[in-house]
Motif scaffolding. Structure first.
Motif, short mmCIF file in Angstrom:
data_model
loop_
_atom_site.label_atom_id
_atom_site.label_comp_id
_atom_site.label_asym_id
_atom_site.label_seq_id
_atom_site.Cartn_x
_atom_site.Cartn_y
_atom_site.Cartn_z
N GLY A 60 106.74 -54.13 96.72
CA GLY A 60 106.19 -53.91 95.38
C GLY A 60 104.80 -54.46 95.18
O GLY A 60 104.27 -54.41 94.07
N GLU A 61 104.16 -55.03 96.21
CA GLU A 61 102.81 -55.57 96.07
C GLU A 61 101.78 -54.45 96.03
O GLU A 61 101.97 -53.38 96.58
N GLN A 62 100.68 -54.73 95.33
CA GLN A 62 99.58 -53.78 95.29
C GLN A 62 98.94 -53.69 96.68
O GLN A 62 98.78 -54.71 97.36
N PRO A 63 98.59 -52.49 97.14
CA PRO A 63 97.94 -52.39 98.45
C PRO A 63 96.58 -53.06 98.44
O PRO A 63 95.89 -53.11 97.42
N THR A 64 96.20 -53.59 99.59
CA THR A 64 94.86 -54.16 99.77
C THR A 64 93.90 -53.02 100.07
O THR A 64 94.18 -52.18 100.92
N GLU A 65 92.77 -52.99 99.36
CA GLU A 65 91.81 -51.90 99.53
C GLU A 65 90.49 -52.44 100.09
O GLU A 65 90.00 -53.48 99.67
N SER A 66 89.94 -51.71 101.05
CA SER A 66 88.64 -52.06 101.61
C SER A 66 87.90 -50.77 101.93
O SER A 66 88.48 -49.68 101.92
N ALA A 67 86.61 -50.89 102.20
CA ALA A 67 85.80 -49.69 102.46
C ALA A 67 84.58 -50.06 103.29
O ALA A 67 84.16 -51.22 103.34
N VAL A 68 84.01 -49.05 103.96
CA VAL A 68 82.72 -49.19 104.62
C VAL A 68 81.80 -48.12 104.02
O VAL A 68 82.25 -47.05 103.60
N TYR A 69 80.51 -48.45 104.00
CA TYR A 69 79.54 -47.61 103.31
C TYR A 69 78.25 -47.59 104.11
O TYR A 69 77.78 -48.63 104.57
N GLY A 70 77.70 -46.41 104.32
CA GLY A 70 76.43 -46.28 105.03
C GLY A 70 75.55 -45.23 104.39
O GLY A 70 76.04 -44.30 103.75
N ARG A 71 74.25 -45.38 104.57
CA ARG A 71 73.30 -44.45 103.94
C ARG A 71 72.20 -44.11 104.94
O ARG A 71 71.76 -44.96 105.70
N GLY A 72 71.77 -42.86 104.97
CA GLY A 72 70.69 -42.44 105.85
C GLY A 72 71.13 -41.35 106.79
O GLY A 72 72.20 -41.44 107.40
N PHE A 73 70.32 -40.30 106.91
CA PHE A 73 70.70 -39.14 107.73
C PHE A 73 70.91 -39.54 109.18
O PHE A 73 71.72 -38.95 109.90
N SER A 74 70.18 -40.57 109.65
CA SER A 74 70.31 -41.00 111.05
C SER A 74 71.24 -42.19 111.22
O SER A 74 71.38 -42.71 112.33
N ASN A 75 71.88 -42.64 110.14
CA ASN A 75 72.83 -43.74 110.24
C ASN A 75 73.99 -43.33 111.14
O ASN A 75 74.59 -42.26 110.97
N GLY A 76 74.33 -44.17 112.13
CA GLY A 76 75.36 -43.81 113.10
C GLY A 76 76.68 -43.44 112.47
O GLY A 76 77.34 -42.46 112.88
N LEU A 77 77.12 -44.21 111.47
CA LEU A 77 78.39 -43.92 110.81
C LEU A 77 78.34 -42.56 110.12
O LEU A 77 79.29 -41.77 110.20
N VAL A 78 77.24 -42.27 109.46
CA VAL A 78 77.08 -40.99 108.76
C VAL A 78 77.04 -39.84 109.75
O VAL A 78 77.64 -38.78 109.53
#
Length: 270
Positions: free
Chosen positions: A233-251
């Motif tokens: 019944g616990e609330q899930p833990t939430e996390s995220a990653v964020y990147g910006r830029g056309f040449s950003n590796g993640l993007v």
């Protein structure tokens, strides 16, 4: 001895900008129809000489009325009136903070957004705020893939709807047909599609996080959130990653993954 409610009220008033003695005096006055400095001092455990200073500040803030006489008597505004006054002050300060922060110039003219950086976020409020911001910034194309519907808050629904009503291509994807039907009802201006990315909400291991949202804005901004369900019944833990830029590796990686299907027939120059 102050009650728990009184102590909490004092702390909250301090968070809204009042000093300790001002907060204690105001809370004490809320317990009285009106009171003298001695009455306030006895209830609030504030030295009588400091009561006068505190009450003068409260009067200038519009929170306390003074009846001049010998002795002077003081009366707090009603709780509803005080909350309205403090709420307006708080809103004004937030507005001033936003304005002045926007006026702050980058140090030594450095770029504030690096095309190679990836940032981590944690907690629903932080993730919702960043997602809402980048969705609202969309100028051409928004791809919004939902792995877990619980990650899509009312605020995000509103922002998606407003974005879809602009001259923006809004594509909302989900695995289940039920989710897609709900999105079509809530977001009639958006293009809702079936995503074949089943791995979004199918963790391979029991404690492995599942994908909450995968958001790509104008093909150069990406946010991916995840949820870890702890059960019981616990609330899930939430996390995220964020990147910006056309040449950003993640993007770049996310753009290529999406291009295998969803983006294959769309003009990459758009």
């Amino acid at each position: 001895m102050a009650t728990d409610a009184e102590q909490e009220a004092v702390e909250l008033l301090q968070n809204l900008g009042l000093k300790e003695y001002e907060a204690k005096c105001f809370v004490a006055l809320t317990r009285l129809p009106s009171g003298t400095a001695k009455d306030i001092s006895d209830i609030a455990a504030v030295p009588r000489t400091r009561v006068y200073d505190a009450v003068r500040v409260l009067e200038s803030d519009g929170l306390v009325a003074i009846q001049h006489g010998n002795p002077q008597r003081f009366r707090a505004l009603s709780v509803e009136e005080a909350v309205d006054i403090l709420g307006e002050r708080y809103t004004d300060r937030i507005d001033d903070l936003e304005r002045t922060l926007h006026e702050v110039e980058p140090h030594d003219g450095e770029e504030t957004r690096s095309s190679q950086e990836v940032w981590a976020l944690s907690g629903r409020e932080a993730i919702e705020a960043r997602t809402t911001q980048i969705v609202a910034e969309t100028t051409k194309e928004l791809i919004f893939i939902v792995g877990a519907e619980t990650a899509l808050t009312e605020k995000l629904y509103d922002t998606l709807g407003a974005t879809a009503e602009r001259d923006v291509d809004v594509l909302v994807g989900a695995v289940s047909s039920g989710a897609r039907d709900r999105f079509r009802d809530r977001l009639p201006e958006a293009e809702v599609f079936e995503t074949e990315l089943d791995w979004l909400n199918e963790p391979e291991e029991e404690d492995e996080p599942s994908i909450g949202l995968l958001v790509m804005v104008d093909r150069n901004v990406l946010l991916v959130s995840s949820q870890t369900d702890h059960g019981s019944g616990e609330q899930p833990t939430e996390s995220a990653v964020y990147g910006r830029g056309f040449s950003n590796g993640l993007v770049v990686i996310a753009r290529r993954l999406l291009a295998r299907g969803l983006l294959a027939e769309r003009d990459p120059a758009q």
